[in-house]
Design a protein around this motif. Structure first.
Motif: not given
Length: 149
Positions: A25-32
Motif C-alpha cells: 500500500s501507499s500513504v496518500v495522506g499524513e499529518i505529523v
C-alpha cells in the motif's frame, strides 16, 4: 454532516497499490505532530453550506492541548470520507446504509469541507474517496468527539 474528530499526535491513511495483487500500500495522506484526524460522513440532506459550517467548526473547535484550536496553533487536519458513519445497526445483525448519501452526492461535499478548511488557512491531508483505506493514528488523550451540523 457528521464527523468523528480525534485529537492526534500524528495520523496517516494508506490505500492498496493499484495492482491489487496484495503487493502493498501507499500513504496518500499524513499529518505529523498534534492535529485532528476527522472522519466525515454525508447524508442525503447535506449541502455545501453545511460543508462550510463543518469546516469552520473543525478549524475553530478547542480540543487540542491547552484548549487550543487548529486555527490557534496552525495544526494540520487529516480528513477522510466515511459513509459508514451513517450506518444503522439497531435492527438485525447487519447494518443498513440507507441514511448515507451516495458517492456522487457525498464526494463533492467532502471535497467542499476540505476546500473550505484550506480557504481558512488550514493544512489538510486527505484519504482517497471510495478506496479501501487503512488509517493509522495515535489518539492523544484519548480524545474523540462527534460533531454534527
Amino acid at each position: 454532516m457528521r464527523a468523528v474528530v480525534q485529537r492526534v499526535d500524528g495520523a496517516s491513511v494508506s490505500v492498496r497499490d493499484a495492482a491489487g495483487d496484495g503487493g502493498g500500500s501507499s500513504v496518500v495522506g499524513e499529518i505529523v505532530g498534534e492535529g485532528l484526524c476527522v472522519l466525515v460522513g454525508v447524508t442525503h440532506e447535506d449541502t455545501p453550506e453545511k460543508a462550510a459550517q463543518l469546516a469552520r467548526k473543525l478549524w475553530s473547535v478547542r480540543i487540542l492541548e491547552g484548549e487550543k484550536s487548529c486555527s490557534d496553533v496552525n495544526a494540520p487536519l487529516l480528513v477522510i470520507s466515511q459513509f459508514t458513519l451513517y450506518g444503522d445497526a439497531r435492527k438485525g445483525r447487519r447494518p443498513t446504509w440507507n441514511a448515507a448519501a451516495p458517492g456522487e452526492v457525498a464526494e463533492p461535499l467532502v471535497d467542499e469541507v476540505v476546500a473550505r478548511l484550506r480557504a481558512l488557512g488550514a493544512t489538510v491531508e486527505t484519504g482517497r474517496f471510495g478506496a479501501d483505506m487503512r488509517v493509522s493514528l495515535t489518539n492523544h488523550g484519548p480524545f474523540t468527539v462527534i460533531v454534527e451540523v
